[in-house]
Design an enzyme around this catalytic site. Structure first.
Site, PDB file in Angstrom:
ATOM      1  N   ASP A 144      61.557-106.413 -17.670  1.00  0.00           N
ATOM      2  CA  ASP A 144      61.011-105.460 -18.638  1.00  0.00           C
ATOM      3  C   ASP A 144      59.951-104.574 -17.978  1.00  0.00           C
ATOM      4  OD1 ASP A 144      59.940-104.408 -21.212  1.00  0.00           O
ATOM      5  OD2 ASP A 144      61.113-106.014 -22.091  1.00  0.00           O
ATOM      6  N   HIS A 217      55.724-102.686 -23.850  1.00  0.00           N
ATOM      7  CA  HIS A 217      57.004-103.263 -24.263  1.00  0.00           C
ATOM      8  C   HIS A 217      57.216-104.660 -23.686  1.00  0.00           C
ATOM      9  CE1 HIS A 217      61.473-103.568 -24.328  1.00  0.00           C
ATOM     10  NE2 HIS A 217      61.376-102.842 -25.416  1.00  0.00           N
ATOM     11  N   SER A 558      65.100-104.669 -29.093  1.00  0.00           N
ATOM     12  CA  SER A 558      64.234-105.192 -28.032  1.00  0.00           C
ATOM     13  C   SER A 558      63.418-106.384 -28.500  1.00  0.00           C
ATOM     14  CB  SER A 558      63.231-104.121 -27.587  1.00  0.00           C
ATOM     15  OG  SER A 558      63.813-103.250 -26.672  1.00  0.00           O
TER      16      SER A 558
END
Ligand SMILES: *[C@@H]1O[C@H](CO)[C@@H](O)[C@H](O)[C@H]1NC(C)=O
Ligand SMILES: *[C@@H]1O[C@H](CO)[C@@H](O)[C@H](O)[C@H]1NC(C)=O
Ligand SMILES: *[C@@H]1O[C@H](CO)[C@@H](O)[C@H](O)[C@H]1NC(C)=O
Ligand SMILES: *[C@@H]1O[C@H](CO)[C@@H](O)[C@H](O)[C@H]1NC(C)=O
Length: 785
Positions: A144, A217, A558
């Site tokens: 990620d 994220h 996600s």
């Protein structure tokens, strides 16, 4: 002013441009390729594979512009990546030890109460969490944007030593000393070579050349999978409570591959390579791109070897919903996760001057609008462009940076169309230009799906119907009685129903590569999820947002993917001998398709009942998945047979499996739908036939009790005849495998050319204690001619 050239002239001019560009040899357009090499062919004069690869490159590349290796791969793939001109690529392809050149793709990230919502029991001393010691010996690799290691979610209090099998490292870099890792975060690496080969040197004022997360994220997804218990947790006062990931004691290893501008395949493959060599148990990938055949798909290739090495790979389905055929990361050895809602929301009603109340959602924690006061309200789309509809692409681009006129918006609540992205950034534009509030209104394409954002000003998101109501009210107002509105924030609401609902954005089937494999596999919570957040970024993600929060609330597949990654770690801890396919089977056959009112699960985008193409097997139910009774297991050679039966060439199969494939046996054995998948999907092209039939062969492994007898029950798709043979499976021992055959017969239905009809049902095996459910979906297609 010069007259516009006529159409034919423009065309030929363009053609000329293209022609000269592509034939120019002085400025070859270099692109990154991932090159697969016959590993065993290395001549002994080269001390390492790296030397050999570099020499191969030098032999074909131009001395004036030397090409260098970006990454070498040795665990999930054999070969290297490099930036090549078309001529260099052509030459490299002719070398005898080169198996394949795969052009690089750029991927993008698919952007608490969820443990309770999932029914994970924490209070009593039984259940998946307690029986697995919260996943303490398992390692989840998160591929990620990196991590913010100081967050409480990543503390290592009371954790035992790092598992002995772990071979990973804590790679230091900018603002990330090797001491950033601990017994929770046991590994951290970053891969930027592929990104920089295309974009030039990284701008280090914007991001960290290290595993540290400058985006948020990766910190968020890592803490969903394996965040520790942190209390109290909230974002700007919303979603107060205990925050925890799915496997609170599982260890984390982060592999940073996503940078400003994307996640590059050559870096993603390097992350897979390292993660498998390091010894992760689960790889979590909330990243996706364009769907391509598996032998051209680096995520599918990396995941194949990972899965063969026993690593469970879960990946997000993508946020391209609610349209069909939008699902990504569809390889059958990957667990593909869509997103559902949870029973929590953040209501923020819009009250209009005409007395109407439009329901909306928001996470806004700053000073509000004055209670009881009504504010003038304007529609950014109407005034400037005289277009009152607001659902077309043009007006949806309004409220983007620099688009609003302060004279028009000052002191007012501004209605902006939602469009595809940058929802919070639109609020920043309104705030900068003097607006006091914003209403983010869906258009027809957005439907009724709402995402709550941490807005920088009082703002609420409303659905398409509510949005139309507001736009109409503004459009009908007169100068003597201008339109007015206010927003009333109601905080956090729990126990909301119906839930789960398939999130509007969640990508849907059918599977664009292999229609006989139903995807997504499952859904998991992905709407308004609270999880850890870095200190570098405000919760809205807008660069000027100076607020800092330990947690943030985000939405996307996600967020759904790491829920399943964490659950897979718990299941692997409970059943160390289970393969990745067995773990997925347990999650799928125990998933549910009804909501908390006991009704069939709905689709957020329409409010209608959702289908197997929306949720696959259904919503994960972890406590049941711990004890599924039977599993549908799949071995590496089963996947090879599947590829053979899907008409992949032996060369393409070799790219995926790194082994020569012999398809002769597989072809005889049957068709691709015979992969031992826990769901059943058949596609019938109706070439003038009246009756059609197909069959599925399946094998179930008893992972429940000795001497158990399972009986089948069938709910056939409407209008079809489904038989299962045998109808009873008697297992004497645990680990025993038994086969059965499912036959589906149907008549052709009337369809327009190119039309299709989808019907679904299911088959269930039960021994009175376990229920093992498989969805069965049949698609009938009328050819175009
Ligand atoms: C090397 O570069 C020269 C000129 O820059 C060009 O003519 C030649 O084709 C190139 N060779 C390769 C292998 O790309
Ligand atoms: C790097 O980013 C900063 C901030 O966005 C910008 O001011 C600067 O010009 C950039 N530097 C380069 C070399 O692009
Ligand atoms: C929802 O279901 C109704 C009734 O079956 C149908 O008429 C309508 O078209 C559906 N709406 C959408 C958006 O699919
Ligand atoms: C593979 O090719 C055969 C022969 O052309 C065809 O009958 C079959 O449907 C194909 N299978 C798939 C999955 O495309």
């Amino acid at each position: 002013m010069a007259p516009l050239p006529s159409f034919p002239l423009t065309l030929s001019f363009l053609f000329f441009l293209f022609f000269t560009l592509s034939s120019s040899s002085s400025t070859p357009l270099k692109k990154t390729f991932i090159i697969q090499i016959h590993k065993q062919s290395k001549p002994s004069i080269f001390p390492t594979h790296q030397h050999w690869y570099q020499s191969s490159l030098s032999s074909i590349s131009n001395a004036t512009t030397p090409t260098s290796i970006i990454h070498t791969y040795d665990t999930v793939f054999h070969g290297f990546s490099a930036k090549l001109s078309p001529l260099e690529a052509q030459k490299l392809q002719t070398l005898p030890h080169v198996i394949a050149l795969i052009p690089e793709q750029v991927r993008h990230t698919h952007t608490t109460r969820s443990p309770q919502f999932l029914g994970l029991r924490t209070a009593d001393r039984t259940g998946l969490l307690h029986e697995t010691d919260f996943g303490s010996d398992l390692v989840i690799g998160v591929i990620d944007t990196g991590i913010w290691p100081e967050r409480q979610s990543f503390n290592d209090h009371d954790l035992g030593p790092v598992p002995a099998k772990w071979k990973g490292q804590c790679v230091a870099g900018k603002d990330f000393p090797a001491s950033s890792c601990n017994r929770k975060l046991i590994g951290a690496r970053y891969f930027s070579g592929g990104y920089e080969a295309t974009n030039g040197k990284m701008n280090e004022t914007n991001e960290y050349r290290s595993p540290r997360d400058s985006d948020g994220h990766g910190t968020h997804t890592a803490s969903i999978a394996a965040g520790r218990y942190v209390s109290p947790a909230s974002t700007l006062g919303y979603a107060k409570g205990v925050a925890a990931g799915m496997a609170p004691k599982a260890r984390l290893a982060v592999y940073k591959v996503c940078w400003n501008g994307g996640c590059y395949d050559s870096d993603i493959l390097a992350a897979f390579d390292a993660a498998v060599a390091d010894g992760v148990d689960v790889a979590s990938l909330s990243v996706g791109g364009v769907v391509v055949p598996y032998h051209l798909d680096i995520i599918a290739i990396g995941a194949f070897a990972a899965s063969n090495a026993g690593v469970f790979v879960s990946a997000s389905a993508g946020n391209g919903g609610p349209g069909g055929l939008t699902v990504t990361n569809v390889a059958p050895w990957v667990t593909t996760v869509g997103a559902g809602t949870i029973d929590r929301d953040f209501p923020a009603d819009v009250k209009l001057g005409n007395g109407l109340t439009i329901p909306g959602v928001s996470i806004y924690g700053g000073p509000g609008l004055t209670p009881g006061r009504m504010y003038p309200i304007v529609y950014a789309g109407v005034e400037e462009f005289g277009n009152g509809r607001g659902s077309d692409g043009y007006s949806a681009s309004l409220c983007l940076e620099g688009s609003l006129d302060p004279k028009f918006v000052k002191g007012k609540i501004v209605v902006c169309d939602r469009g595809i992205n940058s929802r919070a950034a639109k609020g920043e534009e309104v705030r900068k230009k003097g607006g006091v509030g914003m209403i983010l209104a869906n258009g027809v394409f957005d439907g009724e799906g709402l995402v709550a954002d941490c807005h920088v000003l009082p703002a609420s998101a409303v659905g398409a119907n509510g949005g139309d109501e507001i736009r109409r009210y503004i459009g009908n107002s007169r100068p003597e009685s201008p339109a007015t509105a206010t927003i009333v924030f109601k905080g956090t609401r729990l126990g909301v129903g119906p839930a789960p609902v398939v999130a509007s954005f969640s990508a849907r089937g059918p599977n664009p590569v292999s229609p006989e494999i139903l995807k997504p596999d499952v859904i998991a919570p992905g709407l308004n999820i609270l999880a850890a957040w870095p200190d570098r970024v405000g919760p809205s993600g807008v660069p000027s947002d100076g607020r800092r929060t330990e947690f943030n609330i985000l939405s996307g597949t996600s967020m759904a993917c790491p829920h399943v990654s964490g659950l897979a770690a718990l299941l692997k801890a409970a059943h160390p001998d289970w393969s990745p396919a067995a773990i997925r089977s347990a999650l799928m056959t125990t998933a549910y398709t009804v909501d908390n009112r006991g009704h069939p699960m709905l689709d957020e985008s329409t409010g209608n009942v959702s289908s197997v193409f929306d949720y696959g097997a259904g919503h994960v139910h972890p406590e049941k998945a711990m004890n599924p009774g039977l599993v549908y297991d799949i071995s590496g050679s089963d996947y090879v047979n599947f590829l053979c039966n899907s008409n992949y060439t032996t060369k393409s199969i070799q790219v995926i499996t790194r082994k020569g494939a012999d398809c002769s046996g597989a072809k005889r054995a049957g068709h691709s739908a015979n992969l031992n998948y826990p769901s059943l999907s058949a596609v019938f092209p109706q070439y003038g036939k009246h009756r059609m039939s197909t069959h599925f062969i399946r094998t179930v492994t008893n992972v429940g009790d000795t001497n158990s007898v399972y009986k089948v029950s069938i709910k056939p798709p409407r209008g079809m005849v489904v038989t299962v043979k045998p109808e009873t499976l008697s297992f004497r021992r645990v680990g025993q495998k038994l086969n059965f055959l499912v036959r589906v017969q149907t008549r052709a239905v009337k369809l327009p050319p190119g039309g299709s009809s989808v019907k679904s049902g299911y088959i269930v095996w039960s021994d009175g204690k376990h229920t093992v459910t498989s969805p069965l979906v049949v698609t009938m297609q009328q050819p175009l001619d």
